[in-house]
Write a protein that holds these residues in place. Structure first.
Motif: not given
Length: 267
Positions: A67-70, A75-78, A80-88
């Motif tokens: 979860q990320s934000c500026s 973004e925390l109230l929206d 879909s603009r703050s949450q994502y997943k990744e693999c590396f």
């Protein structure tokens, strides 16, 4: 009125920009599996400017549920603009004798995170990533963070499974993961479309990631499994495990608003 915004699309107000101005604040749950690839194959993915590590096959596969934000935090109230997943995947290397890591392969499931990664030098591609979650409740559907808890994670790209891992927690770790602990140095690469100059990138440089205000939960470790699967459109299976070490589970947060350009490697 001039167009504004940190990234495209730039607009009169800047609200359309895919990635907002830094700082960017992150927090996420991590599954990390330490492992060793064939050292002769591992060195083939190192960019110019990095040398092989003495333990050349040392790698880690990382799954993160972010979860990320500026700074404004909208973004925390929206979500879909703050949450994502990744693999590396990270590979250990040396930069002028200093131990570092580099990321040759990474998948992410949101466009803003992909673009933000390109700005930092992570070669992100779109994928489908899933990670077991925990909610702090005593429920059969919640593994918890305790001895015996089992976590799994998968990654697919273009409908092909490319990676999967499991971690069974045993104890609180005294060291935490070490294969992905050194600083990460990646390649910022932006190609040129001009005819006759396709092999002359506009940007091709080593960039060291910088972060601040780092915070981490207790780190648990345990037994891990890991598989990397080949696909016609992928080459990460060059780094398939020949030996798997420990797995780790923890929560980690930090802020990014800086980067060090280490070397121009265009020539």
């Amino acid at each position: 009125m001039p167009l504004t915004g940190y990234t495209i699309p730039r607009s009169p107000t800047g609200r359309s920009s895919l990635v907002p101005y830094p700082p960017w604040h992150y927090v996420g749950d991590f599954l990390v599996v330490e492992y060793w690839a064939d050292p002769d194959k591992a060195v083939t993915v190192l960019p110019n400017g990095l040398d092989p590590h003495p333990d050349a096959g040392r790698c880690a596969l990382v799954f993160a549920d972010w979860q990320s934000c500026s700074d404004a935090g909208g973004e925390l109230l929206d979500p879909s603009r703050s949450q994502y997943k990744e693999c590396f995947v990270v590979v250990n290397a040396l930069l002028d004798g200093e131990e570092v890591t580099t990321c040759p392969f990474i998948w992410v499931d949101r466009d803003f995170a992909l673009t933000r990664g390109w700005l930092q030098g992570f070669p992100k591609k779109l994928g489908s990533i899933w990670v077991t979650r925990t909610f702090g409740l005593d429920s059969p559907a919640d593994p918890g963070v305790r001895a015996g808890a089992r976590f799994g994670a998968t990654c697919a790209a273009y409908e092909r499974r490319v990676a999967e891992a499991t971690v069974t927690l045993e104890r609180i770790s005294e060291t935490g993961p070490t294969h992905n602990d050194p600083p990460i140095v990646n390649v910022r690469h932006f190609a040129r479309l001009e005819a006759g100059r396709h092999d002359e990138p506009a940007v091709h440089e080593l960039a060291r990631s910088r972060s601040r205000d780092r915070i981490v939960s207790p780190v648990w470790e345990g037994v891990a499994t890991l598989s990397l699967y080949g696909a016609e459109h992928e080459e990460h299976d060059l780094l398939a495990p020949v030996r798997v070490g420990k797995g780790f589970r923890f929560t980690f947060g930090y802020t990014v608003d800086d980067q060090e350009i280490v070397k121009d490697i265009r020539s």
